[in-house]
Design an enzyme around this catalytic site. Structure first.
Site, PDB file in Angstrom:
ATOM      1  N   HIS A  82       7.688 -44.287  -9.286  1.00 15.45           N
ATOM      2  CA  HIS A  82       8.847 -45.176  -9.169  1.00 15.45           C
ATOM      3  C   HIS A  82       9.989 -44.414  -8.524  1.00 15.45           C
ATOM      4  O   HIS A  82      10.270 -43.286  -8.891  1.00 15.45           O
ATOM      5  CB  HIS A  82       9.281 -45.665 -10.562  1.00 15.45           C
ATOM      6  CG  HIS A  82      10.324 -46.735 -10.516  1.00 15.45           C
ATOM      7  ND1 HIS A  82      10.026 -48.073 -10.500  1.00 15.45           N
ATOM      8  CD2 HIS A  82      11.670 -46.667 -10.467  1.00 15.45           C
ATOM      9  CE1 HIS A  82      11.135 -48.789 -10.448  1.00 15.45           C
ATOM     10  NE2 HIS A  82      12.157 -47.951 -10.435  1.00 15.45           N
ATOM     11  N   ASP A 124      15.025 -56.857 -18.925  1.00 14.93           N
ATOM     12  CA  ASP A 124      15.557 -56.124 -17.762  1.00 14.93           C
ATOM     13  C   ASP A 124      15.981 -57.089 -16.669  1.00 14.93           C
ATOM     14  O   ASP A 124      17.010 -56.894 -16.027  1.00 14.93           O
ATOM     15  CB  ASP A 124      14.527 -55.123 -17.225  1.00 14.93           C
ATOM     16  CG  ASP A 124      15.091 -54.379 -16.022  1.00 14.93           C
ATOM     17  OD1 ASP A 124      16.139 -53.726 -16.180  1.00 14.93           O
ATOM     18  OD2 ASP A 124      14.530 -54.488 -14.924  1.00 14.93           O
ATOM     19  N   ARG A 145      24.299 -56.806 -14.660  1.00 14.58           N
ATOM     20  CA  ARG A 145      24.873 -55.512 -14.237  1.00 14.58           C
ATOM     21  C   ARG A 145      25.318 -55.573 -12.791  1.00 14.58           C
ATOM     22  O   ARG A 145      26.343 -54.999 -12.408  1.00 14.58           O
ATOM     23  CB  ARG A 145      23.837 -54.401 -14.422  1.00 14.58           C
ATOM     24  CG  ARG A 145      23.597 -54.062 -15.879  1.00 14.58           C
ATOM     25  CD  ARG A 145      22.361 -53.200 -16.032  1.00 14.58           C
ATOM     26  NE  ARG A 145      22.470 -51.958 -15.308  1.00 14.58           N
ATOM     27  CZ  ARG A 145      21.434 -51.304 -14.789  1.00 14.58           C
ATOM     28  NH1 ARG A 145      20.208 -51.767 -14.930  1.00 14.58           N
ATOM     29  NH2 ARG A 145      21.616 -50.181 -14.148  1.00 14.58           N
ATOM     30  N   SER A 200      16.324 -49.381 -17.726  1.00 19.89           N
ATOM     31  CA  SER A 200      15.806 -50.400 -16.803  1.00 19.89           C
ATOM     32  C   SER A 200      14.499 -49.917 -16.156  1.00 19.89           C
ATOM     33  O   SER A 200      13.477 -50.605 -16.171  1.00 19.89           O
ATOM     34  CB  SER A 200      16.876 -50.681 -15.735  1.00 19.89           C
ATOM     35  OG  SER A 200      16.348 -51.356 -14.635  1.00 19.89           O
ATOM     36  N   LYS A 248      10.275 -50.923 -17.504  1.00 24.11           N
ATOM     37  CA  LYS A 248       9.277 -51.510 -16.594  1.00 24.11           C
ATOM     38  C   LYS A 248       8.052 -50.606 -16.477  1.00 24.11           C
ATOM     39  O   LYS A 248       6.916 -51.083 -16.451  1.00 24.11           O
ATOM     40  CB  LYS A 248       9.894 -51.708 -15.205  1.00 24.11           C
ATOM     41  CG  LYS A 248      10.897 -52.853 -15.180  1.00 24.11           C
ATOM     42  CD  LYS A 248      11.494 -53.062 -13.808  1.00 24.11           C
ATOM     43  CE  LYS A 248      12.522 -52.035 -13.460  1.00 24.11           C
ATOM     44  NZ  LYS A 248      13.703 -52.469 -12.775  1.00 24.11           N
TER      45      LYS A 248
HETATM   46  N1  URA Z   1      16.109 -49.364 -10.260  1.00 22.88           N
HETATM   47  C1  URA Z   1      15.837 -50.088 -11.377  1.00 22.88           C
HETATM   48  O1  URA Z   1      14.713 -50.533 -11.578  1.00 22.88           O
HETATM   49  N2  URA Z   1      16.836 -50.274 -12.266  1.00 22.88           N
HETATM   50  C2  URA Z   1      18.070 -49.784 -12.110  1.00 22.88           C
HETATM   51  O2  URA Z   1      18.909 -49.974 -12.961  1.00 22.88           O
HETATM   52  C3  URA Z   1      18.350 -49.054 -10.927  1.00 22.88           C
HETATM   53  C4  URA Z   1      17.339 -48.849 -10.017  1.00 22.88           C
END
Ligand code: URA
Length: 439
Positions: A82, A161, A168, A183, A187
């Site tokens: 990620h 999220d 946000r 966040s 995931k």
């Molecule tokens: N990527 C994400 O998945 N969440 C964030 O808060 C910032 C970047």
């Protein structure tokens, strides 16, 4: 328990209890806690922070706010990666097929671009026919049969999220370490892989503008993953300059194919080999980092990584012929000429992303459509010498009315001087559960 008291506690800097955090996530996900109270808590967290334990509890509550993927029917150590988001960051399209072609199963769920940063899902969808919404059973079957699939996050994964990120985005509460960490990691934990490699970006094109903040974010995320029994590592990497030369969806897929065929730009290939090597090491595919680097390089040189990418595209219904025959080009491809001679001493990466967005490559609002052929191909980058009137970049768009704004943004993003800037490093730090190594 009352949301009012939770807000008051965080406003005064107290650490929230596990019960308070779960009460908030459950209540907000179900719609019982309204947006205005959630927004107030997000701002209080931004200003007062959260300790590691609070962040881990928040992440766990978000990860379990919806369904979680069950990858147990896929044999082997499943690996995921990620990135925290950047400009020209197409590494997922290169690193995942490298890892899969070395025998590591990759069940990848990706997101869309937002703001100036691109998203893998939008890039994949520039391949005609490629499906990114695939039922979980078929997704797992593709990974079992070819070792690699890349889809979008299903509607039921981490709904907390989805709702929180949208808030946000409009309440100036994105750039908070505990909020980004929870966040991203919610995931990743819900997506079910055993080994997770994080690419934490820092610099002008990243959410974390300073190296110190990026390292703290990386440490927080690694620690959360380790607490949940995952094999974790994070590379903190440079996003002060765009990655590779292409920005924009189909243009980035084309450049990814160039790297997979051993003909891509050096900075991009170097970072992808580093990321792939750490992913392979975490998954146990090689005994040492140098073994894993050799495996990653061989996957490119032998053509196995490119073949794996083609297999995934075909399995998800995409037209493989564009990968070798080329994508449909934007009807307008216009040069941006340099206004003065000298050395490019800085190129603001966020502004490059904004210029690409202005050409139609990204969304201003989540629900906007995008022009997959739009974007920028940089002819010159930081450190290059340029002469007045020479082409700095090619701007691709379907709408001539978009050119002027993009030209203005991109011209202002480039600083030309006389002294060459210091050579850039791609990987700035490595964070594991054992600590931080600054490179
Ligand atoms: N990527 C994400 O998945 N969440 C964030 O808060 C910032 C970047």
């Amino acid at each position: 328990m009352r949301m009012y008291d939770i807000l008051s506690n965080k406003k005064h800097g107290a650490a929230l209890t596990d019960e308070e955090i779960r009460f908030f996530v459950d209540g907000f996900t179900s719609g019982e806690i309204p947006d205005y109270q959630a927004s107030a808590l997000l701002m209080a967290i931004c200003l007062q922070g959260m300790n590691e334990h609070e962040t881990a509890v928040l992440t766990g509550a978000m990860a379990h706010s919806g369904e979680t993927a069950d990858l147990s029917s896929i044999p082997g150590v499943k690996a995921d990666k990620h990135s925290t988001g950047g400009v020209g960051d197409k590494t997922t399209l290169i690193v995942c097929p490298i890892a899969a072609s070395c025998g590591v199963p990759v069940a990848k769920m990706s997101g869309r671009g937002l703001g100036h940063t691109g998203g893998t899902l939008d890039k994949l969808e520039s391949i005609p026919g490629l499906q990114t919404t695939i039922e979980p059973e078929r997704f797992r079957a593709i990974v079992r049969s070819i070792g690699y699939a890349n889809i979008g996050q299903s509607g039921n994964i981490t709904p907390a999220d989805k709702k929180l990120y949208a808030l946000r985005d409009v309440t100036a509460t994105v750039d908070s370490i505990p909020l980004i960490a929870s966040s991203v990691m919610s995931k990743k934990l819900a997506a079910g892989s055993d080994a997770i490699l994080l690419d934490v970006k820092t610099g002008s094109g990243a959410f974390m503008k300073t190296l110190d903040d990026a390292v703290r974010l990386a440490q927080m995320m690694v620690s959360i993953g380790v607490r949940s029994g995952r094999r974790m590592a994070a590379l903190v990497t440079d996003m002060d300059r765009p990655l590779g030369n292409s920005i924009g969806n189909a243009l980035e897929v084309e450049e990814s194919v160039e790297v997979l065929r051993g003909q891509g730009p050096g900075d991009l290939e170097e970072l992808c080999v580093d990321l792939a090597a750490y992913m392979l090491l975490l998954a146990g595919a090689g005994a040492s980092l140098s073994d894993c680097e050799a495996l990653a390089k061989d996957a490119i040189q032998s053509g196995r990584a490119f073949d794996k990418f083609c297999e995934m595209v075909a399995a998800q219904g995409g037209d493989v012929s564009v990968l070798t025959g080329g994508f449909r080009k934007a009807p307008i491809i216009s040069p941006l000429k340099a206004a003065q001679s000298g050395i490019i001493t800085h190129m603001d990466a966020e502004a490059c992303g904004m210029a690409s967005l202005a050409l139609g490559a990204g969304r201003v609002r989540k629900e906007d459509g995008i022009d997959h052929s739009a974007g920028i191909v940089l002819q010159k980058k930081t450190g290059d010498t340029i002469a007045e009137g020479e082409t700095l970049a090619w701007l691709h768009t379907s709408d001539a009315g978009k050119l002027q704004e993009a030209e203005t943004i991109l011209s202002a993003a480039v600083t030309v001087g006389e002294t060459p800037p210091p050579a850039a490093k791609t990987v700035l730090a490595v964070v594991t559960e054992d600590g931080v190594s600054m490179l």
